[in-house]
Structure formats: C-alpha cells, structure tokens
Design a protein around this motif. Structure first.
Motif, PDB file in Angstrom:
ATOM      1  N   GLU A  26     -16.900  19.475-111.608  1.00 53.51           N
ATOM      2  CA  GLU A  26     -18.082  19.806-112.405  1.00 53.51           C
ATOM      3  C   GLU A  26     -18.878  20.934-111.765  1.00 53.51           C
ATOM      4  OE1 GLU A  26     -20.028  16.010-112.785  1.00 53.51           O
ATOM      5  OE2 GLU A  26     -18.731  15.410-114.459  1.00 53.51           O
ATOM      6  N   LYS A  27     -18.952  20.948-110.447  1.00 52.36           N
ATOM      7  CA  LYS A  27     -19.698  22.002-109.756  1.00 52.36           C
ATOM      8  C   LYS A  27     -18.960  23.335-109.821  1.00 52.36           C
ATOM      9  CE  LYS A  27     -22.096  23.659-105.917  1.00 52.36           C
ATOM     10  NZ  LYS A  27     -22.784  23.667-104.749  1.00 52.36           N
ATOM     11  N   HIS A  28     -17.646  23.300-109.715  1.00 51.13           N
ATOM     12  CA  HIS A  28     -16.828  24.522-109.737  1.00 51.13           C
ATOM     13  C   HIS A  28     -15.747  24.395-110.809  1.00 51.13           C
ATOM     14  CE1 HIS A  28     -18.747  26.078-106.162  1.00 51.13           C
ATOM     15  NE2 HIS A  28     -18.557  24.918-105.573  1.00 51.13           N
ATOM     16  N   PRO A  29     -16.160  24.500-112.080  1.00 47.70           N
ATOM     17  CA  PRO A  29     -15.187  24.328-113.171  1.00 47.70           C
ATOM     18  C   PRO A  29     -14.309  25.572-113.337  1.00 47.70           C
ATOM     19  CG  PRO A  29     -17.340  24.806-114.073  1.00 47.70           C
ATOM     20  CD  PRO A  29     -17.505  24.739-112.582  1.00 47.70           C
ATOM     21  N   ARG A  30     -13.171  25.537-112.738  1.00 48.80           N
ATOM     22  CA  ARG A  30     -12.224  26.643-112.870  1.00 48.80           C
ATOM     23  C   ARG A  30     -10.825  26.126-112.607  1.00 48.80           C
ATOM     24  NH1 ARG A  30     -11.656  30.399-107.629  1.00 48.80           N
ATOM     25  NH2 ARG A  30      -9.635  30.561-108.585  1.00 48.80           N
ATOM     26  N   LYS A  31      -9.853  26.904-113.022  1.00 42.76           N
ATOM     27  CA  LYS A  31      -8.461  26.545-112.772  1.00 42.76           C
ATOM     28  C   LYS A  31      -8.045  27.195-111.459  1.00 42.76           C
ATOM     29  CE  LYS A  31      -3.922  26.634-115.013  1.00 42.76           C
ATOM     30  NZ  LYS A  31      -3.393  25.765-114.035  1.00 42.76           N
ATOM     31  N   PHE A  71       5.773  25.902-102.537  1.00 45.09           N
ATOM     32  CA  PHE A  71       4.744  26.719-101.874  1.00 45.09           C
ATOM     33  C   PHE A  71       3.456  26.445-102.635  1.00 45.09           C
ATOM     34  CE2 PHE A  71       2.110  30.339-101.111  1.00 45.09           C
ATOM     35  CZ  PHE A  71       2.550  30.985 -99.966  1.00 45.09           C
ATOM     36  N   SER A  72       2.490  25.785-101.985  1.00 44.07           N
ATOM     37  CA  SER A  72       1.303  25.385-102.733  1.00 44.07           C
ATOM     38  C   SER A  72       0.027  25.465-101.901  1.00 44.07           C
ATOM     39  CB  SER A  72       1.477  23.962-103.269  1.00 44.07           C
ATOM     40  OG  SER A  72       1.781  23.079-102.227  1.00 44.07           O
ATOM     41  N   PHE A  73      -1.065  25.572-102.621  1.00 42.68           N
ATOM     42  CA  PHE A  73      -2.406  25.541-102.053  1.00 42.68           C
ATOM     43  C   PHE A  73      -2.946  24.137-102.289  1.00 42.68           C
ATOM     44  CE2 PHE A  73      -1.596  29.899-103.131  1.00 42.68           C
ATOM     45  CZ  PHE A  73      -2.180  30.627-102.105  1.00 42.68           C
ATOM     46  N   LYS A  74      -3.648  23.585-101.293  1.00 42.58           N
ATOM     47  CA  LYS A  74      -4.133  22.210-101.435  1.00 42.58           C
ATOM     48  C   LYS A  74      -5.533  22.056-100.853  1.00 42.58           C
ATOM     49  CE  LYS A  74       0.500  20.243-101.066  1.00 42.58           C
ATOM     50  NZ  LYS A  74       1.418  19.444-100.256  1.00 42.58           N
ATOM     51  N   PHE A  75      -6.270  21.143-101.459  1.00 41.58           N
ATOM     52  CA  PHE A  75      -7.536  20.668-100.907  1.00 41.58           C
ATOM     53  C   PHE A  75      -7.241  19.328-100.250  1.00 41.58           C
ATOM     54  CE2 PHE A  75      -9.099  22.922-104.786  1.00 41.58           C
ATOM     55  CZ  PHE A  75      -9.947  23.832-104.175  1.00 41.58           C
ATOM     56  N   TYR A  76      -7.897  19.047 -99.133  1.00 38.27           N
ATOM     57  CA  TYR A  76      -7.746  17.744 -98.492  1.00 38.27           C
ATOM     58  C   TYR A  76      -9.096  17.327 -97.931  1.00 38.27           C
ATOM     59  CZ  TYR A  76      -6.501  14.042 -95.291  1.00 38.27           C
ATOM     60  OH  TYR A  76      -6.451  12.834 -94.649  1.00 38.27           O
ATOM     61  N   ASN A  97     -12.420  11.053 -94.142  1.00 39.52           N
ATOM     62  CA  ASN A  97     -13.761  10.734 -93.647  1.00 39.52           C
ATOM     63  C   ASN A  97     -14.123  11.425 -92.338  1.00 39.52           C
ATOM     64  OD1 ASN A  97     -15.129   9.206 -95.607  1.00 39.52           O
ATOM     65  ND2 ASN A  97     -13.633   7.589 -95.278  1.00 39.52           N
ATOM     66  N   LYS A  98     -13.306  12.384 -91.926  1.00 36.48           N
ATOM     67  CA  LYS A  98     -13.598  13.132 -90.702  1.00 36.48           C
ATOM     68  C   LYS A  98     -13.640  14.633 -90.916  1.00 36.48           C
ATOM     69  CE  LYS A  98     -11.541   9.662 -87.757  1.00 36.48           C
ATOM     70  NZ  LYS A  98     -10.290   9.094 -87.382  1.00 36.48           N
ATOM     71  N   LYS A  99     -12.934  15.095 -91.965  1.00 33.44           N
ATOM     72  CA  LYS A  99     -12.804  16.538 -92.145  1.00 33.44           C
ATOM     73  C   LYS A  99     -12.443  16.893 -93.584  1.00 33.44           C
ATOM     74  CE  LYS A  99      -7.975  16.355 -90.714  1.00 33.44           C
ATOM     75  NZ  LYS A  99      -7.916  14.921 -90.615  1.00 33.44           N
ATOM     76  N   ALA A 100     -12.655  18.174 -93.888  1.00 35.06           N
ATOM     77  CA  ALA A 100     -12.206  18.753 -95.153  1.00 35.06           C
ATOM     78  C   ALA A 100     -11.308  19.931 -94.791  1.00 35.06           C
ATOM     79  CB  ALA A 100     -13.398  19.227 -95.977  1.00 35.06           C
ATOM     80  N   GLN A 101     -10.233  20.125 -95.540  1.00 36.92           N
ATOM     81  CA  GLN A 101      -9.298  21.204 -95.260  1.00 36.92           C
ATOM     82  C   GLN A 101      -8.901  21.928 -96.539  1.00 36.92           C
ATOM     83  OE1 GLN A 101      -6.173  18.717 -93.508  1.00 36.92           O
ATOM     84  NE2 GLN A 101      -6.572  19.653 -91.514  1.00 36.92           N
ATOM     85  N   VAL A 102      -8.636  23.204 -96.383  1.00 37.99           N
ATOM     86  CA  VAL A 102      -8.009  24.008 -97.422  1.00 37.99           C
ATOM     87  C   VAL A 102      -6.698  24.468 -96.797  1.00 37.99           C
ATOM     88  CG1 VAL A 102      -8.175  26.114 -98.785  1.00 37.99           C
ATOM     89  CG2 VAL A 102     -10.202  24.682 -98.462  1.00 37.99           C
ATOM     90  N   LEU A 103      -5.583  24.219 -97.502  1.00 37.76           N
ATOM     91  CA  LEU A 103      -4.256  24.396 -96.918  1.00 37.76           C
ATOM     92  C   LEU A 103      -3.336  25.244 -97.782  1.00 37.76           C
ATOM     93  CD1 LEU A 103      -3.888  20.567 -96.938  1.00 37.76           C
ATOM     94  CD2 LEU A 103      -4.135  21.746 -94.801  1.00 37.76           C
ATOM     95  N   ILE A 104      -2.416  25.913 -97.112  1.00 35.91           N
ATOM     96  CA  ILE A 104      -1.220  26.445 -97.760  1.00 35.91           C
ATOM     97  C   ILE A 104      -0.076  25.661 -97.133  1.00 35.91           C
ATOM     98  CG2 ILE A 104       0.338  28.403 -98.101  1.00 35.91           C
ATOM     99  CD1 ILE A 104      -2.053  30.270 -97.688  1.00 35.91           C
ATOM    100  N   ASP A 105       0.663  24.942 -97.965  1.00 34.92           N
ATOM    101  CA  ASP A 105       1.826  24.192 -97.486  1.00 34.92           C
ATOM    102  C   ASP A 105       3.093  24.848 -98.016  1.00 34.92           C
ATOM    103  OD1 ASP A 105       0.393  22.366 -96.041  1.00 34.92           O
ATOM    104  OD2 ASP A 105       0.715  20.685 -97.419  1.00 34.92           O
ATOM    105  N   ASP A 134     -18.912  23.536-101.190  1.00 35.04           N
ATOM    106  CA  ASP A 134     -19.105  24.952-100.870  1.00 35.04           C
ATOM    107  C   ASP A 134     -17.975  25.463 -99.980  1.00 35.04           C
ATOM    108  OD1 ASP A 134     -21.420  24.908-102.379  1.00 35.04           O
ATOM    109  OD2 ASP A 134     -22.764  24.809-100.642  1.00 35.04           O
ATOM    110  N   PHE A 135     -17.588  24.669 -98.991  1.00 37.76           N
ATOM    111  CA  PHE A 135     -16.474  25.022 -98.111  1.00 37.76           C
ATOM    112  C   PHE A 135     -15.190  25.181 -98.926  1.00 37.76           C
ATOM    113  CE2 PHE A 135     -12.801  23.317 -95.742  1.00 37.76           C
ATOM    114  CZ  PHE A 135     -12.713  24.252 -94.720  1.00 37.76           C
ATOM    115  N   PHE A 136     -14.871  24.189 -99.770  1.00 32.86           N
ATOM    116  CA  PHE A 136     -13.673  24.257-100.604  1.00 32.86           C
ATOM    117  C   PHE A 136     -13.678  25.511-101.463  1.00 32.86           C
ATOM    118  CE2 PHE A 136     -12.421  19.460-101.074  1.00 32.86           C
ATOM    119  CZ  PHE A 136     -11.800  19.499 -99.842  1.00 32.86           C
ATOM    120  N   PHE A 137     -14.796  25.748-102.143  1.00 32.72           N
ATOM    121  CA  PHE A 137     -14.852  26.886-103.055  1.00 32.72           C
ATOM    122  C   PHE A 137     -14.682  28.198-102.298  1.00 32.72           C
ATOM    123  CE2 PHE A 137     -16.956  30.304-105.305  1.00 32.72           C
ATOM    124  CZ  PHE A 137     -16.323  30.232-106.527  1.00 32.72           C
TER     125      PHE A 137
END
Length: 146
Positions: free
Chosen positions: A20-25, A36-41, A44-52, A120-123
C-alpha cells in the motif's frame, strides 16, 4: 512471543502495508533470466534486499555472478553502496547459490515501529538494484560472450 499463526498474520499485514505504501510492480522474478531473481527478506533481526542466482549449472550461475561483479564499481558509484557479493552462498537447505545483497540490521517485522524504516529501506535499495538491472540487463544476460 507470537504464536506461529500470529506471526504469519503479522507478516501478511506487513507485506500488505508495504504494498500500500509503495504500490508498484517490482521486477523480482521477471528478469527474463532463469533462476535469477530479486527478493525482499525480513525477519525479526534484519531486512534484506537480495539478488539470488540459483541456476543449477554452476558454470552459468558463476557466469551471471561474474557479469554483475564486473559492473561492481558502476553499481556502487551510481546505484547502491555497501553490497555484499558472495559467489558461493549456502542456503539452509544446503543448496549453493550466488547472492548479492544489502541488509539493515536491528529491525524486524514484529515491531510495527520498524515498518516505516524497513519500507523505506526496501524501496530505496530495490529501486536502485532494479534501475541498475534495467540499464545493464543485456550485458548481464549475454553470458555466452564472457
């Protein structure tokens, strides 16, 4: 401590609030490169943005990883700093993949007070990775000409 059901419900609420905060594809799995993918993770300790890069062929997995690694200076100067590059990352399942990521420590989805900073970090970080990928995807995809 949350029960498993409460934790799953909270995690669902977290992802709905993020959408809802960042409505986009997001590109995520739609990279046009197999495994080959991009992922959010978030846990309860951390947030990550990944390329797997999870290609079954170690040769192809390594080739894609090395393509991105060859662009590391551009990636860090123009798009996103402080990425971690790991050619042989072992998942909990024992599977070896290549992973490139950035993380924010000390935040978790179970604390709603963290949500805004995680969103904000994810976006910011995923947007930067996607902009990089969209600019260099032809180079990355072309592993035949390593």
């Amino acid at each position: 401590m949350y029960s498993r059901e409460e934790s799953q419900k909270l995690k669902r609420e977290f992802w709905v609030a993020f959408a809802e905060k960042h409505p986009r594809k997001w590109v995520l799995y739609d990279t046009k490169i197999k495994d080959f993918s991009f992922k959010f993770y978030v846990d309860n300790k951390k947030a990550q943005v990944l390329i797997d890069i999870e290609h079954r062929s170690d040769e192809k997995r390594t080739a894609y990883f090395e393509k991105i690694e060859a662009l590391k200076n551009i990636l860090e100067e123009e798009f996103i700093k402080d990425l971690v590059f790991e050619k042989n990352y072992t998942l909990e399942s024992g599977k070896t993949i290549s992973r490139i990521w950035i993380e924010k420590q000390g935040v978790g989805f179970s604390n709603r007070n963290n949500w805004e900073s995680i969103f904000d970090f994810f976006f910011e970080k995923m947007n930067a990775l996607e902009m990089f990928y969209l600019e260099y995807d032809e180079f990355i995809k072309d592993i035949e000409n390593n």
